[in-house]
Scaffold this motif. Structure first.
Motif, PDB file in Angstrom:
ATOM      1  N   THR A  84      46.695  58.293  27.985  1.00 18.95           N
ATOM      2  CA  THR A  84      46.191  59.256  28.966  1.00 18.95           C
ATOM      3  C   THR A  84      45.197  58.622  29.925  1.00 18.95           C
ATOM      4  O   THR A  84      45.316  58.783  31.156  1.00 18.95           O
ATOM      5  CB  THR A  84      45.532  60.442  28.236  1.00 18.95           C
ATOM      6  N   GLU A  85      44.229  57.901  29.390  1.00 18.41           N
ATOM      7  CA  GLU A  85      43.216  57.325  30.271  1.00 18.41           C
ATOM      8  C   GLU A  85      43.833  56.297  31.215  1.00 18.41           C
ATOM      9  O   GLU A  85      43.473  56.225  32.396  1.00 18.41           O
ATOM     10  CB  GLU A  85      42.099  56.678  29.451  1.00 18.41           C
ATOM     11  N   LEU A 102      43.616  56.666  35.229  1.00 19.49           N
ATOM     12  CA  LEU A 102      43.030  55.618  36.074  1.00 19.49           C
ATOM     13  C   LEU A 102      44.040  55.102  37.085  1.00 19.49           C
ATOM     14  O   LEU A 102      43.691  54.832  38.253  1.00 19.49           O
ATOM     15  CB  LEU A 102      42.525  54.474  35.197  1.00 19.49           C
ATOM     16  N   GLY A 113      44.245  64.868  32.316  1.00 22.37           N
ATOM     17  CA  GLY A 113      43.532  64.309  31.173  1.00 22.37           C
ATOM     18  C   GLY A 113      42.553  65.266  30.534  1.00 22.37           C
ATOM     19  O   GLY A 113      41.784  64.860  29.648  1.00 22.37           O
ATOM     20  N   LEU A 140      41.520  63.450  27.086  1.00 27.58           N
ATOM     21  CA  LEU A 140      40.437  62.494  27.274  1.00 27.58           C
ATOM     22  C   LEU A 140      39.207  62.948  26.507  1.00 27.58           C
ATOM     23  O   LEU A 140      38.911  64.140  26.425  1.00 27.58           O
ATOM     24  CB  LEU A 140      40.094  62.351  28.758  1.00 27.58           C
ATOM     25  N   ASP A 190      45.619  55.266  21.434  1.00 24.31           N
ATOM     26  CA  ASP A 190      45.992  56.514  22.086  1.00 24.31           C
ATOM     27  C   ASP A 190      47.440  56.386  22.559  1.00 24.31           C
ATOM     28  O   ASP A 190      47.695  55.832  23.642  1.00 24.31           O
ATOM     29  CB  ASP A 190      45.069  56.807  23.272  1.00 24.31           C
ATOM     30  N   ALA A 215      35.107  59.665  28.448  1.00 22.67           N
ATOM     31  CA  ALA A 215      36.175  59.155  29.311  1.00 22.67           C
ATOM     32  C   ALA A 215      36.380  60.071  30.516  1.00 22.67           C
ATOM     33  O   ALA A 215      36.600  59.598  31.638  1.00 22.67           O
ATOM     34  CB  ALA A 215      37.471  59.027  28.519  1.00 22.67           C
ATOM     35  N   PHE A 216      36.283  61.379  30.282  1.00 18.34           N
ATOM     36  CA  PHE A 216      36.448  62.316  31.400  1.00 18.34           C
ATOM     37  C   PHE A 216      35.311  62.151  32.403  1.00 18.34           C
ATOM     38  O   PHE A 216      35.541  62.159  33.624  1.00 18.34           O
ATOM     39  CB  PHE A 216      36.484  63.756  30.876  1.00 18.34           C
ATOM     40  N   CYS A 237      35.883  59.018  34.479  1.00 20.54           N
ATOM     41  CA  CYS A 237      36.902  59.216  35.508  1.00 20.54           C
ATOM     42  C   CYS A 237      36.365  60.064  36.665  1.00 20.54           C
ATOM     43  O   CYS A 237      36.649  59.783  37.840  1.00 20.54           O
ATOM     44  CB  CYS A 237      38.144  59.873  34.896  1.00 20.54           C
TER      45      CYS A 237
END
Length: 368
Positions: free
Chosen positions: A76-77, A81, A112, A116, A72, A120-121, A124
């Motif tokens: 973004t992740e 984070l 994100g 994301l 990626d 992943a979303f 988070c």
């Protein structure tokens, strides 16, 4: 998109995130000076410096192109984070102003939202909820909450907002997937239309029987070659007529005549070099344009083609000796295509008058 364009876009997204950090730091110092941030000045300065260092490091990663090595490239992740970590550290040291700073959780997750994955979303969002809930429970367990009811309300509000964000993220990602599928479908339709347009152009430019260019397309190509000519360059032009073709049609039928035309097209295509232009000019008449060709090469090419055609043997058909006549001329800078075709036609007429099965050149001295 090219790598440079993608990198510029990622740098713009990073600049947006860095601007949000700057805004958060400004509000942090405002909370400190108003007495809502319960930390020593040194801790606030060190925390702010660490935020600046982390953003400078990310900028170096994007600016150097190292981010392109990751699956990626937008990272973004990792950015989300990191932002959630700083936000949780900030919230843990706020008292009465904690609720006001909860909005930054939403801003970070919105960053994100489009990049994301769904899992992943959700990860988070769960991290946000459990982090904030853990801070509240820790302070409640140690009787450090000034207003436990308000703290419980903040947890409930955060939970509802996170659930709404997750549902909205799911809706947005589903919409993006549908749009991507429609874009791919549209692109496939466009590719199909382009292919159909190319086929139509080929049909318009090609003689159906012989597969050669037709007269209209030849005139277009020849005019383009004339317009692109440079000083000192000479092109060869020849009109070719198949001898006694009407007799072949009358005696053996039009199917035999078509077979003869196709045989000539195959022989002529094999005798010409890449870049030479061969077209059916009409009926049994053909035209050849040889770019960058002097009189010797033009004569040699036409003679080679004439001899090759006389050696053609048609399968299942005996039409006697096949032959052709050719009229040749040269094209120079500033020459007119119609005049050149007229010269070649006159030379072709002379070749037929002198007995056919020969090549005549417009530059020859007729009276010699």
């Amino acid at each position: 998109m090219t790598h440079n364009a993608i990198q510029r876009l990622l740098l713009k997204r990073f600049a947006l995130a860095a601007g949000t950090y700057a805004l958060a730091l400004l509000l942090l110092w405002l909370a400190f000076f108003t007495g809502h941030y319960d930390e020593p000045l040194a801790n606030v300065a060190v925390g702010s410096a660490l935020v600046v260092i982390s953003q400078a490091t990310l900028f170096a990663v994007f600016y150097s192109g190292w981010n392109l090595r990751f699956s990626d490239p937008s990272l973004t992740e990792a950015q989300v984070l990191l932002g959630l970590g700083w936000q949780t550290w900030l919230v843990a040291n706020l008292d009465e102003a904690r609720g006001a700073f909860l909005v930054f959780y939403v801003l970070i997750l919105l960053f994100g939202l489009f990049h994301l994955s769904r899992r992943a979303f959700v990860r988070c969002a769960l991290l946000v909820f459990f982090s904030f809930s853990a801070i509240t429970l820790w302070e409640g367990y140690h009787f450090q909450l000034a207003d436990p009811a308000l703290a419980a309300l903040q947890v409930c509000v955060l939970f509802i907002v996170l659930v709404w964000l997750e549902l909205y993220a799911r809706y947005v990602q589903a919409s993006r997937l549908r749009m991507r599928q429609r874009r791919f479908a549209l692109q496939a339709h466009q590719d199909t239309l382009r292919g159909m347009m190319r086929q139509l152009e080929d049909l318009v430019a090609t003689d159906e029987l012989t597969g050669l260019f037709n007269r209209r397309h030849f005139l277009r190509l020849a005019s383009r070659e004339l317009n692109a000519m440079e000083l000192g360059v000479v092109h060869g032009l020849a009109l070719i007529d198949l001898d006694h073709f009407k007799r072949i049609n009358d005696v053996h039928g039009h199917a035999a005549g078509d077979q003869v035309l196709q045989a000539f097209a195959g022989v002529a295509s094999a005798c010409l070099r890449e870049g030479d232009v061969l077209a059916r000019y009409g009926g049994e008449e053909f035209v050849v344009l040889l770019p960058d060709c002097g009189p010797e090469r033009l004569t040699s090419c036409c003679e080679r083609l004439r001899i090759a055609f006389t050696d053609v043997e048609l399968i299942g058909l005996k039409v006697g000796n096949l032959s052709l006549s050719a009229g040749m001329t040269l094209l120079e800078l500033g020459d007119d295509l119609d005049d050149a075709l007229q010269r070649a036609d006159q030379a072709l007429y002379r070749a037929k008058r002198d007995g056919r099965n020969r090549c005549a050149a417009a530059w020859e001295n007729v009276d010699a």
